[in-house]
Scaffold this motif. Structure first.
Motif, PDB file in Angstrom:
ATOM      1  N   THR A 253       0.811  -1.228   0.000  1.00  0.00           N
ATOM      2  CA  THR A 253       0.000   0.000   0.000  1.00  0.00           C
ATOM      3  C   THR A 253       0.842   1.274   0.000  1.00  0.00           C
ATOM      4  O   THR A 253       0.312   2.361   0.229  1.00  0.00           O
ATOM      5  CB  THR A 253      -0.940   0.028   1.215  1.00  0.00           C
ATOM      6  OG1 THR A 253      -0.164   0.170   2.411  1.00  0.00           O
ATOM      7  CG2 THR A 253      -1.787  -1.230   1.296  1.00  0.00           C
ATOM      8  N   GLY A 254       2.128   1.140  -0.257  1.00  0.00           N
ATOM      9  CA  GLY A 254       2.988   2.315  -0.279  1.00  0.00           C
ATOM     10  C   GLY A 254       3.691   2.598   1.037  1.00  0.00           C
ATOM     11  O   GLY A 254       4.528   3.497   1.110  1.00  0.00           O
ATOM     12  N   ARG A 255       3.334   1.889   2.076  1.00  0.00           N
ATOM     13  CA  ARG A 255       4.050   1.885   3.343  1.00  0.00           C
ATOM     14  C   ARG A 255       4.369   0.435   3.662  1.00  0.00           C
ATOM     15  O   ARG A 255       3.767  -0.485   3.112  1.00  0.00           O
ATOM     16  CB  ARG A 255       3.208   2.498   4.474  1.00  0.00           C
ATOM     17  CG  ARG A 255       2.714   3.916   4.204  1.00  0.00           C
ATOM     18  CD  ARG A 255       3.840   4.931   4.177  1.00  0.00           C
ATOM     19  NE  ARG A 255       4.472   5.089   5.472  1.00  0.00           N
ATOM     20  CZ  ARG A 255       4.109   6.002   6.382  1.00  0.00           C
ATOM     21  NH1 ARG A 255       3.090   6.814   6.120  1.00  0.00           N
ATOM     22  NH2 ARG A 255       4.751   6.104   7.526  1.00  0.00           N
ATOM     23  N   MET A 256       5.309   0.209   4.592  1.00  0.00           N
ATOM     24  CA  MET A 256       5.622  -1.178   4.907  1.00  0.00           C
ATOM     25  C   MET A 256       4.378  -1.913   5.390  1.00  0.00           C
ATOM     26  O   MET A 256       4.123  -3.060   5.027  1.00  0.00           O
ATOM     27  CB  MET A 256       6.733  -1.239   5.958  1.00  0.00           C
ATOM     28  CG  MET A 256       7.290  -2.644   6.166  1.00  0.00           C
ATOM     29  SD  MET A 256       8.032  -3.380   4.691  1.00  0.00           S
ATOM     30  CE  MET A 256       9.554  -2.439   4.577  1.00  0.00           C
ATOM     31  N   PHE A 257       3.571  -1.216   6.218  1.00  0.00           N
ATOM     32  CA  PHE A 257       2.303  -1.774   6.684  1.00  0.00           C
ATOM     33  C   PHE A 257       1.200  -0.751   6.442  1.00  0.00           C
ATOM     34  O   PHE A 257       1.397   0.451   6.663  1.00  0.00           O
ATOM     35  CB  PHE A 257       2.388  -2.141   8.167  1.00  0.00           C
ATOM     36  CG  PHE A 257       3.438  -3.185   8.461  1.00  0.00           C
ATOM     37  CD1 PHE A 257       3.202  -4.521   8.163  1.00  0.00           C
ATOM     38  CD2 PHE A 257       4.658  -2.828   9.006  1.00  0.00           C
ATOM     39  CE1 PHE A 257       4.170  -5.483   8.403  1.00  0.00           C
ATOM     40  CE2 PHE A 257       5.635  -3.790   9.250  1.00  0.00           C
ATOM     41  CZ  PHE A 257       5.396  -5.117   8.941  1.00  0.00           C
ATOM     42  N   ARG A 324      13.608  -0.158  -2.629  1.00  0.00           N
ATOM     43  CA  ARG A 324      12.635   0.883  -2.250  1.00  0.00           C
ATOM     44  C   ARG A 324      11.241   0.541  -2.781  1.00  0.00           C
ATOM     45  O   ARG A 324      10.568   1.350  -3.414  1.00  0.00           O
ATOM     46  CB  ARG A 324      13.113   2.239  -2.776  1.00  0.00           C
ATOM     47  CG  ARG A 324      14.497   2.612  -2.257  1.00  0.00           C
ATOM     48  CD  ARG A 324      15.074   3.830  -2.918  1.00  0.00           C
ATOM     49  NE  ARG A 324      14.347   5.040  -2.574  1.00  0.00           N
ATOM     50  CZ  ARG A 324      14.667   6.259  -3.001  1.00  0.00           C
ATOM     51  NH1 ARG A 324      15.728   6.422  -3.782  1.00  0.00           N
ATOM     52  NH2 ARG A 324      13.944   7.308  -2.650  1.00  0.00           N
ATOM     53  N   LEU A 325      10.811  -0.670  -2.473  1.00  0.00           N
ATOM     54  CA  LEU A 325       9.561  -1.157  -3.042  1.00  0.00           C
ATOM     55  C   LEU A 325       8.313  -0.465  -2.493  1.00  0.00           C
ATOM     56  O   LEU A 325       7.335  -0.304  -3.250  1.00  0.00           O
ATOM     57  CB  LEU A 325       9.471  -2.676  -2.907  1.00  0.00           C
ATOM     58  CG  LEU A 325      10.494  -3.449  -3.751  1.00  0.00           C
ATOM     59  CD1 LEU A 325      10.207  -4.938  -3.704  1.00  0.00           C
ATOM     60  CD2 LEU A 325      10.532  -2.965  -5.202  1.00  0.00           C
ATOM     61  N   PRO A 326       8.261  -0.055  -1.232  1.00  0.00           N
ATOM     62  CA  PRO A 326       7.081   0.732  -0.837  1.00  0.00           C
ATOM     63  C   PRO A 326       6.925   2.007  -1.676  1.00  0.00           C
ATOM     64  O   PRO A 326       5.808   2.360  -2.080  1.00  0.00           O
ATOM     65  CB  PRO A 326       7.356   1.045   0.639  1.00  0.00           C
ATOM     66  CG  PRO A 326       8.201  -0.094   1.103  1.00  0.00           C
ATOM     67  CD  PRO A 326       9.092  -0.395  -0.063  1.00  0.00           C
ATOM     68  N   LEU A 356      -5.164   1.613  -2.220  1.00  0.00           N
ATOM     69  CA  LEU A 356      -3.999   2.379  -1.797  1.00  0.00           C
ATOM     70  C   LEU A 356      -2.793   1.902  -2.591  1.00  0.00           C
ATOM     71  O   LEU A 356      -2.501   0.703  -2.637  1.00  0.00           O
ATOM     72  CB  LEU A 356      -3.729   2.192  -0.304  1.00  0.00           C
ATOM     73  CG  LEU A 356      -4.783   2.706   0.681  1.00  0.00           C
ATOM     74  CD1 LEU A 356      -4.411   2.310   2.101  1.00  0.00           C
ATOM     75  CD2 LEU A 356      -4.933   4.210   0.573  1.00  0.00           C
ATOM     76  N   ALA A 357      -2.104   2.834  -3.236  1.00  0.00           N
ATOM     77  CA  ALA A 357      -0.869   2.547  -3.975  1.00  0.00           C
ATOM     78  C   ALA A 357      -1.090   1.386  -4.945  1.00  0.00           C
ATOM     79  O   ALA A 357      -1.956   1.467  -5.813  1.00  0.00           O
ATOM     80  CB  ALA A 357       0.283   2.294  -3.007  1.00  0.00           C
ATOM     81  N   ALA A 358      -0.327   0.287  -4.800  1.00  0.00           N
ATOM     82  CA  ALA A 358      -0.418  -0.830  -5.736  1.00  0.00           C
ATOM     83  C   ALA A 358      -1.449  -1.866  -5.314  1.00  0.00           C
ATOM     84  O   ALA A 358      -1.446  -2.986  -5.826  1.00  0.00           O
ATOM     85  CB  ALA A 358       0.948  -1.502  -5.889  1.00  0.00           C
ATOM     86  N   MET A 359      -2.330  -1.522  -4.400  1.00  0.00           N
ATOM     87  CA  MET A 359      -3.439  -2.387  -3.988  1.00  0.00           C
ATOM     88  C   MET A 359      -4.729  -1.728  -4.455  1.00  0.00           C
ATOM     89  O   MET A 359      -5.417  -1.055  -3.701  1.00  0.00           O
ATOM     90  CB  MET A 359      -3.436  -2.589  -2.472  1.00  0.00           C
ATOM     91  CG  MET A 359      -4.369  -3.663  -1.979  1.00  0.00           C
ATOM     92  SD  MET A 359      -4.137  -3.968  -0.202  1.00  0.00           S
ATOM     93  CE  MET A 359      -5.303  -5.325   0.030  1.00  0.00           C
ATOM     94  N   GLN A 360      -5.044  -1.905  -5.748  1.00  0.00           N
ATOM     95  CA  GLN A 360      -6.170  -1.234  -6.380  1.00  0.00           C
ATOM     96  C   GLN A 360      -7.206  -2.253  -6.848  1.00  0.00           C
ATOM     97  O   GLN A 360      -6.877  -3.403  -7.153  1.00  0.00           O
ATOM     98  CB  GLN A 360      -5.698  -0.411  -7.582  1.00  0.00           C
ATOM     99  CG  GLN A 360      -4.757   0.726  -7.231  1.00  0.00           C
ATOM    100  CD  GLN A 360      -5.472   1.905  -6.579  1.00  0.00           C
ATOM    101  OE1 GLN A 360      -6.648   2.168  -6.841  1.00  0.00           O
ATOM    102  NE2 GLN A 360      -4.762   2.625  -5.725  1.00  0.00           N
TER     103      GLN A 360
END
Length: 431
Positions: A253-257, A324-326, A356-360
């Motif tokens: 989701t763009g953050r680690m959690f 830097r995957l997040p 959120l981010a790559a969870m669409q």
């Protein structure tokens, strides 16, 4: 997609309950590409259901697995200590949000992580009740099924279920008449108290368990104010907040959690899936004094924290940081979302775009439409998954390492699949 010999063998040897929506046979995988048994190339927007955020067969992960498999594959951590387990615990203790010292238990799966989080919460509070949510998915074990908020196919015919589980409505703003996170029915402590008043006394609640983004329930992000209100309610009543980050964790989701978007520090975090790059490994990380509540011997599992899976996890955590995957997940989201919104403007049956981010995900008008999109995409060389309580959500879970040109190619295929589904599906009567 035509049926192959292996699919026929599967049907004869494996129970029908272990279902698969497509007759796809995979022989190899690398990055975000699969190769099927006919040598065909398939773009992977499923990621093993969010298990390969770092991509399939990442060289660093494969090397770590190979080295560890040649040294030590198993002793059981309750029999003899080995360094990879301790190293993973130390790494997760440092990564999970929240102040103060933390400790980590390693297990095998997400369901096992959730079950142990509940056990730990009960031991720490001396209470039995657990509050879960509609539209939730927490696994297929007895307690996992009970906590899950979707009957078909996860619970139907499998009861009776575990006691002392109570339920709140998930903040599913798209399906709420208010349509506003600011007016959410769980947006403050008083609203939560009112919702629970007919179900359970606050002093009986050991924990509140929530996914920061509902996964199987349809990729529904929890408004930050709801997570903050839940944390406040837990503090006021001596309960613990458990974040189920099994599908949302490790950069998706763009953050680690995902819970980090709200600024909330849960008491316990359950995780699995992408932790070990496709190998079975789950974890519970939480405040040290909470994690130490169970007596010696009260926690454990024969294979949990297997040395090879731990070696893979350490490599995965390095890749997440070094590549830097997040941050890359946020970049992917910036590319994904505008296209999904353009498709929504074109197809009236795409009712909602969210994530959120790559969870669409896209919520469609009906499950038959989502299944048609999945079939049409597969016929064109793209693997996507459906989700949602009503089976009408198309979710995107490509590896975070996917090259941008391959992402564009996959989205072009999905666009064609949407157009084909538009022509092929006869609308059902409204729900």
């Amino acid at each position: 997609m035509a049926e192959t010999d292996l699919v026929a063998r599967r049907r004869a040897a494996v129970p029908r309950g272990v279902a698969v929506p497509l007759p796809l046979v995979v022989e190899e995988a690398s990055g975000a590409l699969l190769r099927d048994d006919r040598g065909g190339r398939v773009i992977d927007f499923a990621g093993g259901i969010a298990c390969v955020n770092v991509g399939h067969t990442h060289p660093a992960v494969v090397a770590a697995i190979t080295r560890q498999a040649a040294r030590l594959t198993h002793t059981c951590f309750q029999v003899a200590t080995y360094e990879p387990y301790v190293a993973v615990a130390e790494a997760l203790n440092a990564l999970v949000p929240g102040p103060g010292p933390k400790k980590t238990l390693l297990v095998n799966t997400g369901a096992e992580a959730v079950e142990n989080a509940v056990k730990i919460a009960r031991a720490a509070t001396g209470r039995a009740a657990v509050v879960a949510f509609e539209h939730a998915f927490h696994g297929r074990t007895l307690l996992g099924m009970t906590l899950t908020g979707k009957a078909q196919p996860y619970k139907a015919g499998f009861g009776p279920f575990a006691p002392e589980v109570y339920r709140l409505p998930f903040p599913y703003c798209f399906r709420c008449p208010r349509k506003s996170a600011a007016e959410c029915c769980l947006g403050n402590v008083e609203a939560i108290t009112i919702r629970l008043a007919t179900q359970v006394a606050p002093e009986s609640v050991a924990a509140v368990l929530i996914e920061p983004v509902a996964g199987e329930g349809g990729f529904i992000p929890v408004p930050p104010e709801v997570l903050r209100a839940l944390a406040e309610w837990c503090r006021a009543h001596g309960a613990l907040l458990i974040a189920d980050e099994v599908q949302t964790g490790f950069g998706r989701t763009g953050r680690m959690f995902a819970v980090e978007h709200s600024g909330v520090a849960p008491d316990l975090v359950a995780m699995a899936k992408s932790l070990a790059g496709g190998l079975p490994l789950g974890a519970v990380t939480g405040r040290a004094e909470v994690m130490d509540a169970p007596v010696p011997g009260g926690l454990g599992t024969t294979f949990g924290g297997n040395p090879v899976a731990c070696a893979a996890a350490l490599a995965v955590l390095d890749v997440l940081k070094n590549e830097r995957l997040p941050e890359r997940a946020r970049q992917l989201g910036d590319l994904l979302r505008p296209r999904l919104l353009r498709w929504q403007a074109r197809h009236r049956w795409i009712e909602d775009v969210r994530g959120l981010a790559a969870m669409q995900a896209m919520e469609l008008d009906e499950s038959t439409r989502a299944a048609a999109v999945q079939r049409e995409a597969a016929a064109r060389g793209l693997l996507v998954l459906t989700a949602g309580t009503f089976g009408n959500v198309v979710r995107l879970l490509m590896p975070l390492t996917i090259p941008f040109d391959l992402l564009d190619e996959g989205l072009d295929v999905l666009e064609a699949a949407l157009a084909a589904a538009d022509r092929s599906v006869v609308p059902e009567s409204p729900r």
